[in-house]
Design an enzyme around this catalytic site. Structure first.
Site, PDB file in Angstrom:
ATOM      1  N   GLU A  51       0.752  -1.240  -0.075  1.00 17.45           N
ATOM      2  CA  GLU A  51      -0.034  -0.243   0.171  1.00 17.45           C
ATOM      3  C   GLU A  51       0.770   1.285  -0.059  1.00 17.45           C
ATOM      4  O   GLU A  51       0.232   2.537  -0.609  1.00 17.45           O
ATOM      5  CB  GLU A  51      -0.966   0.120   1.165  1.00 17.45           C
ATOM      6  CG  GLU A  51      -2.121  -0.964   1.109  1.00 17.45           C
ATOM      7  CD  GLU A  51      -2.955  -1.156   0.124  1.00 17.45           C
ATOM      8  OE1 GLU A  51      -3.425   0.182  -0.249  1.00 17.45           O
ATOM      9  OE2 GLU A  51      -3.190  -2.151  -0.743  1.00 17.45           O
TER      10      GLU A  51
ATOM     11  N   SER B  91     -50.024 -20.046  44.224  1.00 16.25           N
ATOM     12  CA  SER B  91     -49.726 -20.185  45.573  1.00 16.25           C
ATOM     13  C   SER B  91     -48.198 -20.254  45.766  1.00 16.25           C
ATOM     14  O   SER B  91     -47.576 -20.099  46.866  1.00 16.25           O
ATOM     15  CB  SER B  91     -50.147 -21.559  45.978  1.00 16.25           C
ATOM     16  OG  SER B  91     -51.424 -21.634  45.997  1.00 16.25           O
TER      17      SER B  91
END
Length: 628
Positions: free
Chosen positions: A100, A373
């Site tokens: 690059e 319950s």
């Protein structure tokens, strides 16, 4: 092996001084220099590159189980894990520079020869065909500018690149670039790319692997070895050839790299979570604390409290019993399960439904259903904590009615019978409704609500006469957490599915090391456990017996819309709920004792395999509270 070119490797040319953007001697012509200076004036509104001194790129958040197994990656548009430059293979750094920007350590942001060559090519073609971008120019483009290839953008890149090199070192720019660049398949930065392509850290990449990765930058998906190994090898050869030409590698290194067999990893950035109910619950917690943006981009490392194999066992158990219950006529049933270690309040399993693929709704944490319950132990604990009641206290199970709002409330027992004088122990064991309401009235419903809040039940509730029978909406997680506090004799840490969170630098953001506080009276908690053992030994919860001490409670709501069993041993507390998402009746006479207790038993027998049998401490081990 040759070393990575550095700022001392090259002889630097040109200087950036004063207000001059670029020394004329760096450019191929004074005309180009004058053009750059003139254009720079028109770019006064460009971003301030000094922001990059504190720039933090978005990073992927990783979620792990308690043993460090990766469960999920969470990210926005960028799947990234940032690593410092010294943790990136020198092979890759050289390969990228060769491919690059071979004069990276020489120039001051732009490469004059590259710019000149690109300008000639673009002028001849009448369009932008060649970039000539340095690594610095690519970095500012990725962070600040659009990807549209126009001449003015190229000039903006050049101006910003020159400015950036005045505020950041070369090594810092290269580090940011390697962590910022896109490598294909939704991988941003070298670390995630290296793990995806080669199943290894960026630090350990070989020369051959590095050259192949460097070849991806210009067209990642096109040259991906997952797409075409032939094209990937072709680009690899080009990069290695450039490195050889620059004398950065030897002929032997070149030959060896080309011969190296490439072992690919797998494309995994879009894989779903291994345990979606767990990871979704974790994500919601992180969003509440840090916000969605931080979850998607903050690069957090999250250790959960869940063991993968244990969670998968829980999910398989739920799927099996879903089919079993369907065969018994409970059509469209859903099941949620929460298992908590009462000693730490760490969540060990969290199952939000029968199948996360068909429904992501997490009923374990998000569904507010009536506990029936199974709410009664909170009433009994409140009574015991006053010092006025014990498990042997006698109460009357007989018809009664109370003024409630604008009318009258007359509680009934599930079997529509009355047992007369009955002990508190027997009343809970047989799940008698009237004694529970009487106890609630005796201690005060507001006191019951206060105890529930102390236990971490934050769902809305009103001090109505039906409260002792579970006429409220709660989540399975709330119920499991509350029972776990009983199992730890009143010591409580906030229940959590997150053990620890760190940022990308290892700084601790969350540390949920248990810090238990005594929130209940130990004698009253032990008395509640003692009575709940009778539920399993002789009462409605006999289906949950597993050959070791168990304290638990069944729950069945009116019209059989919700059925529960919540039980605990000293080492593990588990709540299981069964119901329908449309809140319709499951089936006639569906009960928690008959249909949920067996699920609980099946799960716990697997969960406790190899875990020593442990007895609960009797109430006599603690001082009894004085009567208030």
């Amino acid at each position: 092996m040759s070393t990575l070119p550095s700022s001392n490797f090259f002889k630097k040319v040109g200087q950036v001084t004063g207000g001059t953007l670029l020394s004329i001697t760096m450019l191929s012509s004074s005309v180009l220099a004058g053009g750059l200076v003139g254009l720079a004036i028109s770019f006064r509104d460009l971003p301030d590159v000094r922001q990059l001194q504190n720039f933090l790129p978005s990073e992927t958040t990783y979620i792990y189980d308690i043993k460090g197994k990766l469960l999920a990656r969470i990210h926005g548009e960028a799947n990234r894990q940032v690593v410092p430059l010294n943790q990136i293979s020198p092979n890759l750094k050289r390969a990228v520079l060769a491919s690059e920007d071979s004069r990276f350590y020489e120039h001051h942001g732009i490469n004059p020869s590259g710019v000149g060559r690109a300008a000639l090519v673009n002028f001849a073609s009448g369009e932008v065909r060649e970039g000539g971008s340095t690594i610095t120019m690519q970095l500012v483009r990725n962070i600040f500018l659009s990807q549209k290839r126009v001449f003015t953008r190229k000039i903006a890149e050049a101006v910003l690149a020159i400015r950036l090199e005045q505020v950041l070192s070369k090594d810092k720019i290269l580090e940011m670039y390697l962590n910022q660049v896109y490598w294909g398949h939704n991988n941003y930065g070298v670390q995630t790319a290296a793990r995806t392509y080669f199943k290894k850290s960026a630090q350990n990449l070989t020369l051959g692997e590095s050259a192949m990765m460097a070849g991806l930058i210009q067209a990642p998906e096109e040259f991906s070895p997952f797409v075409s190994m032939k094209l990937a090898k072709q680009k690899q050869k080009e990069v290695l050839g450039r490195m050889l030409e620059l004398n950065w590698i030897s002929q032997q290194e070149y030959d060896d790299a080309l011969k190296q067999k490439i072992k690919l990893g797998e494309i995994r950035s879009f894989q779903g979570s291994a345990l979606p109910y767990v990871t979704n619950a974790v994500s919601q917690e992180l969003i509440k604390k840090f916000g969605r943006e931080t979850l998607l981009k903050g690069g957090m490392h999250v250790q959960t409290t869940v063991d993968t194999s244990f969670q998968m066992m829980a999910e398989r158990t739920i799927k099996k019993w879903h089919k079993t219950l369907k065969g018994k006529g409970l059509n469209n049933n859903q099941i949620a399960l929460v298992a908590i270690d009462p000693r730490t309040h760490f969540i060990k399993a969290l199952v939000g439904g029968v199948d996360s693929k068909t429904s992501e709704f997490n009923r374990a944490t998000q569904a507010h259903r009536q506990p029936g319950s199974s709410f009664k132990p909170f009433i009994y604990y409140t009574a015991f904590a006053t010092g006025k009641f014990t498990p042997r206290t006698t109460t009357l199970d007989n018809p009664v009615r109370y003024r409630d709002g604008n009318g009258w409330y007359s509680p009934r027992n599930y079997d529509n019978t009355f047992m007369g004088a009955i002990s508190v122990r027997a009343a809970l064991a047989q799940s008698r409704n009237i004694p529970a309401v009487k106890l609630g009235k005796a201690v005060g419903m507001n006191k019951v609500i206060e105890i529930c809040r102390t236990l971490g039940i934050m769902s809305p509730m009103l001090p109505v006469s039906s409260l002792p029978l579970g006429a409220i909406g709660v989540t399975p997680l709330e119920m499991a957490s509350a029972y776990a506090t009983f199992a730890n004799y009143g010591w409580r840490s906030p229940s959590t599915i997150i053990a620890r969170v760190t940022d990308g630098s290892g700084n601790v953001l969350i540390d949920n090391t248990p810090k238990p506080r005594l929130v209940l009276n130990p004698w009253a908690a032990a008395a509640t456990l003692d009575v709940m053992q009778t539920v399993v030994q002789q009462g409605t919860g006999k289906g949950a017996a597993i050959g070791r001490p168990v304290a638990g409670k069944t729950g069945t709501t009116s019209s059989e819309k919700d059925i529960w069993f919540i039980g605990t041993v000293p080492q593990l507390t588990t709540a299981i709920w069964v119901g329908r998402d449309d809140n319709r009746q499951l089936s006639n006479r569906a009960t928690g004792g008959g249909m949920v207790a067996p699920i609980w038993r099946d799960f716990m027998q697997k969960a406790l395999k190899g875990v020593p049998v442990e007895n609960f401490k009797p109430p006599s081990k603690f001082p009894r509270p004085k009567s208030k």
